[in-house]
Design a protein around this motif. Sequence first.
Motif, PDB file in Angstrom:
ATOM      1  N   SER A  95       1.419  -4.411  11.397  1.00 40.89           N
ATOM      2  CA  SER A  95       1.392  -2.733  11.575  1.00 40.89           C
ATOM      3  C   SER A  95       0.261  -2.102  10.823  1.00 40.89           C
ATOM      4  O   SER A  95      -0.277  -1.430  11.608  1.00 40.89           O
ATOM      5  N   ALA A  96       0.162  -2.491  10.046  1.00 36.19           N
ATOM      6  CA  ALA A  96      -0.208  -0.845   9.034  1.00 36.19           C
ATOM      7  C   ALA A  96      -0.778  -1.381   7.695  1.00 36.19           C
ATOM      8  O   ALA A  96      -0.314  -1.223   6.644  1.00 36.19           O
ATOM      9  N   PRO A  97      -0.997  -2.624   7.368  1.00 35.47           N
ATOM     10  CA  PRO A  97      -1.394  -3.065   5.994  1.00 35.47           C
ATOM     11  C   PRO A  97      -2.324  -2.825   5.029  1.00 35.47           C
ATOM     12  O   PRO A  97      -2.242  -3.068   4.448  1.00 35.47           O
ATOM     13  N   PHE A  98      -3.423  -2.341   5.765  1.00 31.03           N
ATOM     14  CA  PHE A  98      -4.137  -1.371   5.355  1.00 31.03           C
ATOM     15  C   PHE A  98      -4.361   0.613   4.793  1.00 31.03           C
ATOM     16  O   PHE A  98      -5.261   0.334   4.845  1.00 31.03           O
ATOM     17  N   ARG A  99      -3.104   1.239   5.306  1.00 31.03           N
ATOM     18  CA  ARG A  99      -3.185   1.878   6.038  1.00 31.03           C
ATOM     19  C   ARG A  99      -2.317   2.751   5.120  1.00 31.03           C
ATOM     20  O   ARG A  99      -2.813   4.112   4.288  1.00 31.03           O
ATOM     21  N   ALA A 100      -1.237   2.209   4.017  1.00 25.87           N
ATOM     22  CA  ALA A 100      -0.548   2.922   3.231  1.00 25.87           C
ATOM     23  C   ALA A 100       0.045   2.210   1.565  1.00 25.87           C
ATOM     24  O   ALA A 100       1.728   1.651   1.953  1.00 25.87           O
ATOM     25  N   PRO A 101      -0.656   1.164   1.551  1.00 28.39           N
ATOM     26  CA  PRO A 101      -0.490   0.706  -0.077  1.00 28.39           C
ATOM     27  C   PRO A 101       0.732   2.334  -1.014  1.00 28.39           C
ATOM     28  O   PRO A 101       0.267   3.295  -1.372  1.00 28.39           O
ATOM     29  N   HIS A 102       2.080   1.156  -1.369  1.00 29.11           N
ATOM     30  CA  HIS A 102       2.076   2.301  -2.033  1.00 29.11           C
ATOM     31  C   HIS A 102       1.902   2.280  -3.837  1.00 29.11           C
ATOM     32  O   HIS A 102       0.647   1.589  -4.345  1.00 29.11           O
ATOM     33  N   SER A 103       1.745   3.327  -4.903  1.00 29.59           N
ATOM     34  CA  SER A 103       1.030   3.309  -6.099  1.00 29.59           C
ATOM     35  C   SER A 103       1.965   4.457  -6.704  1.00 29.59           C
ATOM     36  O   SER A 103       2.825   5.380  -6.009  1.00 29.59           O
ATOM     37  N   GLY A 104       1.536   4.495  -7.752  1.00 24.42           N
ATOM     38  CA  GLY A 104       2.527   5.346  -8.651  1.00 24.42           C
ATOM     39  C   GLY A 104       2.150   6.590  -8.708  1.00 24.42           C
ATOM     40  O   GLY A 104       2.820   7.769  -8.683  1.00 24.42           O
ATOM     41  N   LEU A 105       1.355   7.360  -7.584  1.00 24.40           N
ATOM     42  CA  LEU A 105       0.909   8.727  -7.146  1.00 24.40           C
ATOM     43  C   LEU A 105       1.137   8.963  -6.017  1.00 24.40           C
ATOM     44  O   LEU A 105       0.673   9.854  -4.839  1.00 24.40           O
ATOM     45  N   GLY A 106       1.787   7.861  -4.884  1.00 22.93           N
ATOM     46  CA  GLY A 106       2.765   7.893  -3.913  1.00 22.93           C
ATOM     47  C   GLY A 106       1.841   6.904  -2.481  1.00 22.93           C
ATOM     48  O   GLY A 106       0.800   5.458  -3.291  1.00 22.93           O
ATOM     49  N   THR A 107       2.125   6.732  -1.583  1.00 19.06           N
ATOM     50  CA  THR A 107       1.145   5.700  -0.431  1.00 19.06           C
ATOM     51  C   THR A 107      -0.453   6.050   0.225  1.00 19.06           C
ATOM     52  O   THR A 107      -0.336   7.313   0.691  1.00 19.06           O
ATOM     53  N   GLY A 108      -1.253   4.748   0.785  1.00 20.09           N
ATOM     54  CA  GLY A 108      -2.323   5.105   1.029  1.00 20.09           C
ATOM     55  C   GLY A 108      -3.082   5.104   0.066  1.00 20.09           C
ATOM     56  O   GLY A 108      -3.395   4.628  -0.862  1.00 20.09           O
ATOM     57  N   TRP A 109      -4.240   4.952   0.755  1.00 20.06           N
ATOM     58  CA  TRP A 109      -5.223   3.983  -0.019  1.00 20.06           C
ATOM     59  C   TRP A 109      -6.065   5.021  -1.193  1.00 20.06           C
ATOM     60  O   TRP A 109      -6.300   4.849  -2.448  1.00 20.06           O
ATOM     61  N   SER A 110      -6.231   6.254  -0.636  1.00 16.83           N
ATOM     62  CA  SER A 110      -6.930   7.209  -1.902  1.00 16.83           C
ATOM     63  C   SER A 110      -5.891   7.729  -3.361  1.00 16.83           C
ATOM     64  O   SER A 110      -6.610   8.006  -4.085  1.00 16.83           O
ATOM     65  N   SER A 111      -4.504   7.208  -2.726  1.00 13.19           N
ATOM     66  CA  SER A 111      -3.695   7.664  -3.787  1.00 13.19           C
ATOM     67  C   SER A 111      -3.770   6.589  -4.660  1.00 13.19           C
ATOM     68  O   SER A 111      -3.041   6.795  -6.063  1.00 13.19           O
ATOM     69  N   TRP A 112      -4.131   5.439  -3.968  1.00  7.44           N
ATOM     70  CA  TRP A 112      -3.592   4.063  -4.568  1.00  7.44           C
ATOM     71  C   TRP A 112      -5.081   3.546  -5.554  1.00  7.44           C
ATOM     72  O   TRP A 112      -4.641   3.972  -6.739  1.00  7.44           O
ATOM     73  N   ALA A 113      -6.626   4.645  -5.175  1.00 10.09           N
ATOM     74  CA  ALA A 113      -7.814   4.491  -5.745  1.00 10.09           C
ATOM     75  C   ALA A 113      -7.137   5.168  -7.493  1.00 10.09           C
ATOM     76  O   ALA A 113      -7.467   5.298  -8.382  1.00 10.09           O
TER      77      ALA A 113
END
Length: 436
Positions: free
Chosen positions: A224-242
């Motif tokens: 349902s949201a494969p590219f919208r909310a990836p996990h990262s060390g700063l939270g979820t979402g692509w901007s946080s991941w970057a």
Amino acid sequence: MHDLVVVGAGPYGLSIAAHAAAAGLDVRVLGRPMSAWRDHMPPGMFLKSEPWASNLSEPAGTATLAAYCAGRGLRAEHGSPLPIGTFTAYGLWFADRLPLPVEDRAVTAVRPWADGFRVETGDDLPPLPARCVALAAGVLPFASVPAPLASLPPGLVSHSSDHGDLSGFAGTDVAVIGAGQAALETAVLLAEAGARPTVVARAPALNWNTTPQPLRRGVRAVLSAPFRAPHSGLGTGWSSWAWSELPWAVRHLPAGVRAHVAATALGPAGAWWLRERFDGTVPVRLGHRLARAEATPDGRVRIEVVTPEGRDVVAAAHVIAATGFVPDLRRLRLLDPAPRDRLRTVRGTRAPALDGGFESSWPGLFFAGLLTAPVFGPAMRFVHGVSFTARALTRGVERRIGAGHGPRAPRVPAPGRAPARVAARARRSAVARAVE
């Protein structure tokens, strides 16, 4: 002359020391281990970052927060807030495992000297000569207090980082300025300690983080949201991941973009687990912009604020500014003015311009932590940034030594360091047991 002296023994300083020692550098690390966490955060606080994103860094990758907790029957689980005391004890345990002692010495000055630097301390021991210095001073020198509060007497105003204990405010009216986690959690802890806090913020509404999604999501959630909310060390979402995973790429963005991202990304918000304790407990005045503040004849504080409806007044016995930290080289008083005032800075900021190895425009002078956020992005404001920093900075020191100083002399332990190391480890172990 030592290859590297690390100034600061928090997560960044300890991680840099671990990588530098593993690389064979002759390194010394000075500072009170985990001092900001031990001395400037009151009991009852929790780590906002997820435990898996809060590891200190060493090359083997085995000295993790999870490893520390597993050996002591403690929980370090995704979606479960971790007490600050546990994280502090983990940092002390990490320091105790380093292949060199952490020397609990207060650095008073870093000065250019010969073909490197002289690091002076507030004791009777001689200064340390170093080819390179890494300043990992943490955030405390950069505490920001709004200008309208700056003229108040010290007894009436403080920064949230000034308090390792809030119990002294019991029965007191306290205005807490800010809308981020520091302000909201400080207010809750004040209320739970018997004080009467009020949060005053210019924001029109409070933001709260949502409950984190499971690390392993089911097929339906992934589809349902494969590219919208990836996990990262700063939270979820692509901007946080970057910001979390690509600090090396952030450095190549235009200076103005980097400065804006460092100042605004991952803005003020309360942790999801705090909201239940906050709502209905702490009064909030939103949309209130500070105009001026003054001490009253009865020893209290009168704060004038501008609101959408006009002007208002907030009265309190004390004001706590939970208004964050601003990277500013001018606040780093331990650095000699000769390099400090000549360093190139990131356009639009007072943070040092750095190369990919965290080296400044003054050869051999390296920075880590908050001061590097306008170069490498928001990850440098969090513990999650230590791994990238420690690896890149160590490579930068190796390049500097190879380029500017020729072959290093064989490393010879300083006289008397072995007993000091044993004593230091014993002290840290005792503290760690007490914190646990």
